[in-house]
Scaffold this active site. Sequence first.
Site, PDB file in Angstrom:
ATOM      1  N   VAL A   1      15.572  -3.733   5.297  1.00 15.83           N
ATOM      2  CA  VAL A   1      15.360  -5.172   5.371  1.00 15.83           C
ATOM      3  C   VAL A   1      16.620  -5.975   5.064  1.00 15.83           C
ATOM      4  O   VAL A   1      16.662  -7.184   5.346  1.00 15.83           O
ATOM      5  CB  VAL A   1      14.216  -5.622   4.440  1.00 15.83           C
ATOM      6  CG1 VAL A   1      12.909  -4.970   4.846  1.00 15.83           C
ATOM      7  CG2 VAL A   1      14.547  -5.354   2.977  1.00 15.83           C
TER       8      VAL A   1
ATOM      9  N   SER B   1       7.846 -11.422  -8.676  1.00 16.12           N
ATOM     10  CA  SER B   1       7.658 -10.682  -9.921  1.00 16.12           C
ATOM     11  C   SER B   1       7.366 -11.669 -11.037  1.00 16.12           C
ATOM     12  O   SER B   1       7.832 -12.819 -10.994  1.00 16.12           O
ATOM     13  CB  SER B   1       8.926  -9.893 -10.276  1.00 16.12           C
ATOM     14  OG  SER B   1       8.850  -9.355 -11.588  1.00 16.12           O
TER      15      SER B   1
ATOM     16  N   TYR C   1      17.881  -8.326 -10.898  1.00 13.99           N
ATOM     17  CA  TYR C   1      16.503  -8.320 -10.388  1.00 13.99           C
ATOM     18  C   TYR C   1      15.831  -9.661 -10.639  1.00 13.99           C
ATOM     19  O   TYR C   1      15.200 -10.237  -9.737  1.00 13.99           O
ATOM     20  CB  TYR C   1      15.724  -7.199 -11.060  1.00 13.99           C
ATOM     21  CG  TYR C   1      14.291  -7.084 -10.603  1.00 13.99           C
ATOM     22  CD1 TYR C   1      13.980  -6.511  -9.375  1.00 13.99           C
ATOM     23  CD2 TYR C   1      13.241  -7.556 -11.399  1.00 13.99           C
ATOM     24  CE1 TYR C   1      12.657  -6.397  -8.952  1.00 13.99           C
ATOM     25  CE2 TYR C   1      11.923  -7.451 -10.989  1.00 13.99           C
ATOM     26  CZ  TYR C   1      11.638  -6.867  -9.759  1.00 13.99           C
ATOM     27  OH  TYR C   1      10.326  -6.765  -9.342  1.00 13.99           O
TER      28      TYR C   1
ATOM     29  N   ALA D   1      17.227 -12.569 -11.064  1.00 17.50           N
ATOM     30  CA  ALA D   1      17.841 -13.576 -10.204  1.00 17.50           C
ATOM     31  C   ALA D   1      17.314 -13.477  -8.779  1.00 17.50           C
ATOM     32  O   ALA D   1      17.031 -14.492  -8.127  1.00 17.50           O
ATOM     33  CB  ALA D   1      19.358 -13.414 -10.224  1.00 17.50           C
TER      34      ALA D   1
ATOM     35  N   LYS E   1      14.409 -12.285  -7.692  1.00 14.27           N
ATOM     36  CA  LYS E   1      13.012 -12.684  -7.562  1.00 14.27           C
ATOM     37  C   LYS E   1      12.836 -14.179  -7.801  1.00 14.27           C
ATOM     38  O   LYS E   1      11.948 -14.813  -7.211  1.00 14.27           O
ATOM     39  CB  LYS E   1      12.147 -11.863  -8.523  1.00 14.27           C
ATOM     40  CG  LYS E   1      12.072 -10.385  -8.161  1.00 14.27           C
ATOM     41  CD  LYS E   1      11.515 -10.163  -6.750  1.00 14.27           C
ATOM     42  CE  LYS E   1      11.273  -8.704  -6.458  1.00 14.27           C
ATOM     43  NZ  LYS E   1      10.663  -8.477  -5.112  1.00 14.27           N
TER      44      LYS E   1
END
Length: 245
Positions: free
Chosen positions: A59, A139, A152, A154, A156
């Site tokens: 992706v 999250s 992570y 940042a 989300k």
Amino acid sequence: MTRRVLVTGAYRGIGAACALAFAKTGAHVAMADIRSPEGAGHAAREAGAAEVLALACDVSDEAAVFALGQSVRGAFGGLDVLVHCAGIIHEAPLLETPVADFDRVIAVNLRGSFLVGKMAIGLMDGSEQVPARAVMIASDMAYYGRETFSPYVASKHGVLGLVRSWAKEFAPRILVNAICPGPIDTEMLGADNMSAEWRARELSIPLARFGKPEEVAELTIFLAGDGGRYFTGQGISVNGGSIMP
């Protein structure tokens, strides 16, 4: 009308559970993952999907996402529902986090959300009467800072920004929401991604257990159905009480 659904991150965990849930409704289901999700695709066929596509896609790669969109358009003619689950996690103290690790998390989680969301929305022809739906998996960490998970968190938090912007841009034709899971029992919570200390801390929530991928999938079915017609721009938590915003 038989809905046309794309689920990314469909090889396992939340993505596989979402694909299976939509298959049980008789939808056309396209499943994408960086590894070919053929095994999960077989389960979706057995569950009653009208048609299943199982496709490999990174992706974070613009060309790969474009090719995924072409495959979905060719098979289904368009798209009614996106559930974007593809993502990775990284735990390390800031001073021990190389820029390359930060870039990879942002590339998959945030750039990937942008690329897949742009592609999928371009395939949607929803209307005010029958709106299409885009559901992005964020999250519960997106709502607060957590030490040793800054890339992570940042990424989300950025996903929520995309959701809120797209919700305003495409309403009422397309409804865009985020699901913000708390600790869910998937491989992402495993030793390869999270320390034993953090796994233990994840259990210190009011419900004192990990959630199940199927519990997240049930919410995607709701948001894509008639009950979700008045939801857009929201970050909805499935978290056992891990946070209470």
